[in-house]
Scaffold this motif. Structure first.
Motif, PDB file in Angstrom:
ATOM      1  N   LEU A 175      97.653   7.286 -14.674  1.00 27.49           N
ATOM      2  CA  LEU A 175      96.555   8.213 -14.391  1.00 27.49           C
ATOM      3  C   LEU A 175      97.126   9.417 -13.659  1.00 27.49           C
ATOM      4  O   LEU A 175      97.672   9.282 -12.561  1.00 27.49           O
ATOM      5  CB  LEU A 175      95.483   7.532 -13.537  1.00 27.49           C
ATOM      6  CG  LEU A 175      94.296   8.399 -13.106  1.00 27.49           C
ATOM      7  CD1 LEU A 175      93.441   8.764 -14.309  1.00 27.49           C
ATOM      8  CD2 LEU A 175      93.452   7.690 -12.048  1.00 27.49           C
ATOM      9  N   MET A 176      97.007  10.603 -14.277  1.00 25.42           N
ATOM     10  CA  MET A 176      97.504  11.848 -13.687  1.00 25.42           C
ATOM     11  C   MET A 176      96.321  12.705 -13.255  1.00 25.42           C
ATOM     12  O   MET A 176      95.336  12.818 -13.972  1.00 25.42           O
ATOM     13  CB  MET A 176      98.349  12.616 -14.714  1.00 25.42           C
ATOM     14  CG  MET A 176      99.533  11.856 -15.248  1.00 25.42           C
ATOM     15  SD  MET A 176     100.280  12.686 -16.681  1.00 25.42           S
ATOM     16  CE  MET A 176     100.663  14.293 -15.974  1.00 25.42           C
ATOM     17  N   ARG A 177      96.465  13.298 -12.060  1.00 27.81           N
ATOM     18  CA  ARG A 177      95.383  14.147 -11.560  1.00 27.81           C
ATOM     19  C   ARG A 177      95.939  15.393 -10.909  1.00 27.81           C
ATOM     20  O   ARG A 177      97.020  15.377 -10.319  1.00 27.81           O
ATOM     21  CB  ARG A 177      94.526  13.394 -10.531  1.00 27.81           C
ATOM     22  CG  ARG A 177      93.792  12.195 -11.098  1.00 27.81           C
ATOM     23  CD  ARG A 177      92.788  11.642 -10.106  1.00 27.81           C
ATOM     24  NE  ARG A 177      91.793  12.647  -9.770  1.00 27.81           N
ATOM     25  CZ  ARG A 177      91.696  13.270  -8.611  1.00 27.81           C
ATOM     26  NH1 ARG A 177      92.556  13.016  -7.634  1.00 27.81           N
ATOM     27  NH2 ARG A 177      90.767  14.155  -8.381  1.00 27.81           N
ATOM     28  N   ASN A 178      95.194  16.482 -11.039  1.00 25.09           N
ATOM     29  CA  ASN A 178      95.449  17.707 -10.301  1.00 25.09           C
ATOM     30  C   ASN A 178      94.330  17.834  -9.282  1.00 25.09           C
ATOM     31  O   ASN A 178      93.180  18.122  -9.635  1.00 25.09           O
ATOM     32  CB  ASN A 178      95.478  18.918 -11.239  1.00 25.09           C
ATOM     33  CG  ASN A 178      95.898  20.187 -10.519  1.00 25.09           C
ATOM     34  OD1 ASN A 178      95.565  20.401  -9.357  1.00 25.09           O
ATOM     35  ND2 ASN A 178      96.632  21.039 -11.206  1.00 25.09           N
ATOM     36  N   THR A 179      94.641  17.603  -8.015  1.00 25.56           N
ATOM     37  CA  THR A 179      93.603  17.588  -6.989  1.00 25.56           C
ATOM     38  C   THR A 179      93.070  18.973  -6.662  1.00 25.56           C
ATOM     39  O   THR A 179      92.034  19.094  -6.010  1.00 25.56           O
ATOM     40  CB  THR A 179      94.150  16.947  -5.705  1.00 25.56           C
ATOM     41  OG1 THR A 179      95.329  17.656  -5.280  1.00 25.56           O
ATOM     42  CG2 THR A 179      94.522  15.483  -5.952  1.00 25.56           C
ATOM     43  N   ARG A 180      93.766  20.022  -7.133  1.00 28.58           N
ATOM     44  CA  ARG A 180      93.295  21.382  -6.849  1.00 28.58           C
ATOM     45  C   ARG A 180      92.213  21.829  -7.826  1.00 28.58           C
ATOM     46  O   ARG A 180      91.255  22.479  -7.428  1.00 28.58           O
ATOM     47  CB  ARG A 180      94.481  22.351  -6.876  1.00 28.58           C
ATOM     48  CG  ARG A 180      95.453  22.167  -5.712  1.00 28.58           C
ATOM     49  CD  ARG A 180      96.549  23.191  -5.745  1.00 28.58           C
ATOM     50  NE  ARG A 180      97.466  22.958  -6.850  1.00 28.58           N
ATOM     51  CZ  ARG A 180      98.554  22.209  -6.783  1.00 28.58           C
ATOM     52  NH1 ARG A 180      98.842  21.580  -5.638  1.00 28.58           N
ATOM     53  NH2 ARG A 180      99.349  22.054  -7.820  1.00 28.58           N
ATOM     54  N   ASN A 181      92.365  21.501  -9.120  1.00 29.32           N
ATOM     55  CA  ASN A 181      91.346  21.901 -10.102  1.00 29.32           C
ATOM     56  C   ASN A 181      90.645  20.701 -10.730  1.00 29.32           C
ATOM     57  O   ASN A 181      89.858  20.859 -11.656  1.00 29.32           O
ATOM     58  CB  ASN A 181      91.952  22.779 -11.198  1.00 29.32           C
ATOM     59  CG  ASN A 181      93.091  22.081 -11.932  1.00 29.32           C
ATOM     60  OD1 ASN A 181      93.208  20.871 -11.934  1.00 29.32           O
ATOM     61  ND2 ASN A 181      93.961  22.883 -12.546  1.00 29.32           N
ATOM     62  N   CYS A 182      90.949  19.480 -10.235  1.00 25.52           N
ATOM     63  CA  CYS A 182      90.266  18.252 -10.642  1.00 25.52           C
ATOM     64  C   CYS A 182      90.479  17.890 -12.107  1.00 25.52           C
ATOM     65  O   CYS A 182      89.639  17.207 -12.712  1.00 25.52           O
ATOM     66  CB  CYS A 182      88.760  18.338 -10.350  1.00 25.52           C
ATOM     67  SG  CYS A 182      88.383  18.420  -8.591  1.00 25.52           S
ATOM     68  N   ASN A 183      91.582  18.305 -12.715  1.00 21.52           N
ATOM     69  CA  ASN A 183      91.912  17.856 -14.061  1.00 21.52           C
ATOM     70  C   ASN A 183      92.466  16.440 -13.997  1.00 21.52           C
ATOM     71  O   ASN A 183      93.219  16.093 -13.090  1.00 21.52           O
ATOM     72  CB  ASN A 183      92.938  18.788 -14.713  1.00 21.52           C
ATOM     73  CG  ASN A 183      92.317  20.119 -15.105  1.00 21.52           C
ATOM     74  OD1 ASN A 183      91.105  20.220 -15.247  1.00 21.52           O
ATOM     75  ND2 ASN A 183      93.138  21.136 -15.272  1.00 21.52           N
TER      76      ASN A 183
END
Length: 526
Positions: free
Chosen positions: A189-197
């Protein structure tokens, strides 16, 4: 030392394991792993400054805290334990790393007889490993390379390590890995916590890397945090919280089925629609929030909750095909230090290392199709503050009911207090109760306690472990003070009376006696 005593407490101490702490020129670390109904694993790691190796002492105990086997092992002291994983079936895996040499070890422990296999590996890059999951003969790692996330797969048969190309990214800054003992695949599970992708990738040990899936939510919603629960080699259930336009305030639970890189059955469950979500507030505040939400809805807008939430690990319900999702509310407090205290000429500044203060936790039952079944909430006392953001509430089971419990420690050396609540779906069976921890032996007076850990074991049984300085008042006639590593087995019993319950009963009896006296005096006057 094994003792049994019946104490009037919500958490009744039943058995206890003790090991003396070595204090001379040896550093010791202790670790306890719950093996559910198969027992408990105790690990003592000892390091002498003059030795080139660290010594491991492994003890497996059954559910009565009696020793099943004991095992000793030595490792190069330059390898440090990084992560532990129990596959819920037969093996416990320890990940040990030596970053400067790009080396690692996987220690595979058979819980049945204590047999140990060690697999040595070399990293293709200088990756800092953080977490391990195992499926079949493959180990799946998460880590970082030059501050960027990276995932690797290690073949324990031929000793090769390869980077999972789809998960090495500079766009995403958060990575987690999941597995299931019956499924021969790893899930990333990959996430970008800045833009919530959010992206989900599945790598099969037979087929290889499957097409990844970027999670898409309708309209203005974005995933705030999530976990993956594997259902099969090609199918998984995504469970998480969602927010509006990537705000740091979750508005509800999101559930989604992902099969062969395609998403289906997306469900959004608003927290405001939950039956018990606002129960930790007063009745006046609940009515005020409801009125504001209705007013916003009449205006064609959406009411926004303004509380941060931490998504806990997914819990499997015992003897049922349901999952429990826990979301804990918290606030973050910075501390301001005056310039006159630090340096007279310096400007005032905010210390970024503040504290996380928890207020409540909501639990939701979700079936394997992502449908929400029920919810409930437990209040968390204001003194629960931590420097690191991590889940506080533990979940146990009493038949068809669910036990919610957490540990509260006023200061590091004090005796911890356990708070608990018993719920059956939406109903509360036993309200929040406070329970001071005691040792099974009443002659053991706890002088101080450090490194306390409170975990669920199985059913209605919990474990409290750590280090204590205990004063045995009857030993050798004069009393002995000893420092020990310990494990206390605690069984939850909602029929037992706590100290507060006893005080309430005494007050009720006094009131009844007072009423009886007043009535008798009135009858005499008449």
């Amino acid at each position: 030392m094994l003792l049994t005593i019946n104490v009037q407490a919500q958490f009744t101490p039943q058995e206890r394991f003790e090991m003396p702490v070595t204090q001379k020129r040896i550093s010791e670390d202790f670790m306890v792993t719950s093996l559910k109904k198969k027992g408990v694993l105790f690990l003592a790691i000892r390091e002498n400054w003059s030795d080139k190796q660290t010594s491991w002492e492994l003890i497996r105990m059954d559910t009565t805290m009696r020793e099943v086997w004991k095992k000793g092992q030595k490792f190069d002291k330059f390898f440090s334990p990084t992560h532990t994983y129990y596959d819920q079936y037969k093996f416990v895996y320890f990940l040990m790393t030596r970053e400067e040499k790009k080396q690692f070890k996987i220690v595979k422990l058979n819980i049945k007889d204590g047999a140990i296999e060690v697999f040595d590996g070399i990293l293709p890059l200088k990756v800092q490993l953080k977490k391990v999951r195992v499926a079949g003969n493959y180990a799946f790692f998460t880590g970082t390379f030059n501050s960027d996330i990276a995932a690797l797969r290690f073949n324990m048969l031929d000793g090769t390590t390869k980077i999972v190309p789809a998960t090495y990214s500079k766009t995403y800054n958060s990575l987690d890995v999941y597995s299931h003992p019956a499924i021969n695949s790893g899930f990333y599970l990959m996430r970008n916590t800045r833009n919530c992708n959010t992206q989900v990738h599945t790598i099969s040990n037979i087929v290889g890397l499957q097409p990844g899936k970027t999670v898409l939510l309708p309209r203005k919603y974005t995933m705030h945090s999530a976990h993956v629960y594997p259902l099969s080699a090609t199918k998984s259930l995504l469970l998480g919280t969602y927010s509006i336009k990537c705000q740091p305030y979750p508005q509800g639970l999101a559930t989604m089925l992902i099969k062969s890189g395609r998403q289906s059955r997306l469900r959004l469950h608003k927290f405001l629609d939950f039956r018990n979500f606002l129960n930790f507030y007063s009745e006046k505040k609940i009515k005020r929030i409801r009125r504001r939400a209705l007013k916003k809805e009449a205006q064609g807008k959406e009411y926004t909750l303004r509380s941060k939430m931490l998504l806990g690990n997914i819990v499997e319900v015992e003897n049922k095909d349901n999952l429990l999702v826990i979301a804990e509310r918290y606030w973050y407090h910075n501390r301001v230090v005056s310039s006159s205290i630090r340096r007279p000429s310096a400007l005032p500044r905010v210390i970024t290392q503040g504290q996380f203060q928890f207020t409540s936790a909501s639990i939701s039952a979700i079936n394997y199709n992502g449908k929400r079944l029920w919810d409930n909430t437990i209040k968390i006392k204001p003194s629960i503050t931590t420097l690191n953001l991590k889940p506080q509430v533990r979940v146990g089971f009493k038949g068809d009911s669910v036990i919610l419990a957490y540990m509260r420690q006023y200061r590091e050396s004090s005796v911890p207090v356990l708070w608990s609540k018993l719920v059956y779906k939406n109903k509360t069976i036993k309200k929040e109760t406070e329970d001071e921890v005691v040792n099974p032996n009443p002659d053991d007076q706890i002088y101080s306690a450090t490194n306390q850990h409170f975990i669920h074991w199985y059913g209605d049984v919990f474990l409290l472990w750590g280090e204590q300085v205990v004063f045995d008042r009857k030993a050798a006639g004069i009393g002995i003070r000893k420092e020990v590593a310990f494990i206390n087995k605690l069984r939850y019993n909602h029929n037992k009376l706590t100290k507060k319950d006893l005080k309430k009963l005494k007050k009720q009896k006094r009131k009844k006696k007072g009423k009886m006296k007043n009535e008798s005096s009135l009858n005499k006057r008449e």
